[in-house]
Design a protein around this motif. Structure first.
Motif, short mmCIF file in Angstrom:
data_model
loop_
_atom_site.label_atom_id
_atom_site.label_comp_id
_atom_site.label_asym_id
_atom_site.label_seq_id
_atom_site.Cartn_x
_atom_site.Cartn_y
_atom_site.Cartn_z
N THR A 40 -66.70 -11.75 -70.54
CA THR A 40 -66.10 -11.33 -69.27
C THR A 40 -65.40 -9.99 -69.45
O THR A 40 -64.98 -9.64 -70.55
CB THR A 40 -65.07 -12.36 -68.75
N ARG A 41 -65.27 -9.25 -68.38
CA ARG A 41 -64.61 -7.94 -68.38
C ARG A 41 -63.39 -8.03 -67.46
O ARG A 41 -63.51 -8.38 -66.29
CB ARG A 41 -65.58 -6.86 -67.90
N THR A 42 -62.22 -7.69 -67.99
CA THR A 42 -60.98 -7.78 -67.21
C THR A 42 -60.21 -6.46 -67.25
O THR A 42 -59.55 -6.15 -68.25
CB THR A 42 -60.06 -8.91 -67.75
N PRO A 43 -60.28 -5.66 -66.18
CA PRO A 43 -59.46 -4.44 -66.12
C PRO A 43 -58.01 -4.81 -65.85
O PRO A 43 -57.74 -5.75 -65.08
CB PRO A 43 -60.06 -3.66 -64.94
N LEU A 44 -57.09 -4.11 -66.46
CA LEU A 44 -55.67 -4.39 -66.27
C LEU A 44 -54.95 -3.16 -65.72
O LEU A 44 -55.23 -2.04 -66.14
CB LEU A 44 -55.01 -4.81 -67.59
N SER A 45 -54.03 -3.40 -64.83
CA SER A 45 -53.20 -2.32 -64.31
C SER A 45 -51.90 -2.29 -65.12
O SER A 45 -51.07 -3.19 -65.01
CB SER A 45 -52.89 -2.55 -62.83
N CYS A 46 -51.77 -1.28 -65.99
CA CYS A 46 -50.61 -1.19 -66.87
C CYS A 46 -49.95 0.18 -66.73
O CYS A 46 -50.57 1.19 -67.08
CB CYS A 46 -51.02 -1.41 -68.32
N PRO A 47 -48.71 0.24 -66.27
CA PRO A 47 -48.01 1.53 -66.14
C PRO A 47 -47.86 2.26 -67.48
O PRO A 47 -47.75 3.47 -67.52
CB PRO A 47 -46.63 1.12 -65.59
N GLN A 48 -47.87 1.50 -68.57
CA GLN A 48 -47.65 2.10 -69.90
C GLN A 48 -48.92 2.77 -70.45
O GLN A 48 -48.86 3.47 -71.44
CB GLN A 48 -47.19 1.02 -70.89
N TYR A 49 -50.07 2.54 -69.82
CA TYR A 49 -51.33 3.08 -70.31
C TYR A 49 -52.13 3.72 -69.18
O TYR A 49 -52.02 3.32 -68.02
CB TYR A 49 -52.18 1.98 -70.94
N THR A 50 -52.95 4.70 -69.54
CA THR A 50 -53.83 5.33 -68.56
C THR A 50 -54.89 4.35 -68.10
O THR A 50 -55.17 4.23 -66.91
CB THR A 50 -54.51 6.58 -69.18
N GLN A 51 -55.47 3.61 -69.06
CA GLN A 51 -56.50 2.64 -68.72
C GLN A 51 -56.57 1.55 -69.78
O GLN A 51 -56.50 1.83 -70.98
CB GLN A 51 -57.87 3.32 -68.60
#
Length: 233
Positions: A210-221
């Motif tokens: 599975t592929r899970t994108p995460l929204s993290c303020p500490q990282y660009t992507q």
């Protein structure tokens, strides 16, 4: 001197499963020839009349055996303690890592983490990290406690420095890197031989993945690819 004796006794109880095995180890063929009785030979070893090794009573052997097993279980328990355990995690990325820690440590899952951000020099870097491998080779308490930030390295599965254009790829105990491919970068799981496709445009990352994108303020992507490992039959 006492420490030396204790250490020797500990070696004895780990080497022999039973007290009888310990006694037998000190009985020579000559003893059996003269005594013609294995039980009598054991009794003489226990009393200290036969055998060249340390005299150890049954009660002491059993006690040391139990202590050695307790020590082994304690060490095993410490090794199995999760680095994320007891942490108050508010960072969504660290929460995601914590949710996957036990499965990656036990081998049920092998996650690949894609991170794109800037290093300490302000250079943009990106790379794919074998999470299970990093867990075994690093102290993740530093990451879960916020004292260190997880970033890709040239020693990881894949690494790219956008400023210096430095590019590296390395196999790990869990994955083989397939870089020269028309479909882009691929990773082959060494346990079940399944291919993990990290192309975001791909219809699927692959079987059992599975592929899970995460929204993290500490990282660009940040993207996490989870693969449920199944041994090939």
């Amino acid at each position: 001197m006492e420490e030396e004796v204790t250490s020797g006794s500990d070696n004895i109880v780990t080497e022999f499963n039973t007290y009888e095995e310990f006694l037998d180890s000190q009985i020579t063929p000559l003893d059996l020839l003269y005594l013609e009785d294995e039980e009598l030979a054991r009794e003489l070893v226990e009393l200290g009349y036969r055998g060249s090794g340390e005299v150890l009573k049954r009660e002491e052997f059993v006690a040391r055996k139990e202590a050695a097993e307790a020590s082994r279980q304690s060490k095993k328990s410490q090794q199995n303690t999760l680095a994320s355990s007891g942490k108050d995690l508010k960072n969504p990325f660290l929460k995601a890592l914590a949710q996957r820690e036990e499965a990656n440590r036990s081998g049920k899952m092998t996650s690949i983490i894609f991170i794109r951000d800037k290093n300490a020099r302000g250079q943009e870097i990106s790379g794919y990290i074998d999470y299970a491998h990093r867990l075994k080779t690093e102290d993740f308490d530093l990451y879960f406690s916020g004292r260190k930030r997880l970033l890709p390295r040239p020693s990881d599965l894949s690494f790219y420095n956008w400023e210096t254009q430095t590019s590296t790829s390395n196999p790990t105990p869990n994955y083989q890197v397939i870089a020269e491919n028309a479909s882009g970068l691929l990773f082959k799981n060494k346990r079940d031989r399944k291919i993990l496709n990290v192309d975001p445009k791909a219809a699927s990352p692959g079987d059992n993945s599975t592929r899970t994108p995460l929204s993290c303020p500490q990282y660009t992507q940040v993207v996490i690819y989870d693969h449920i490992t199944r041994r090939k039959t």
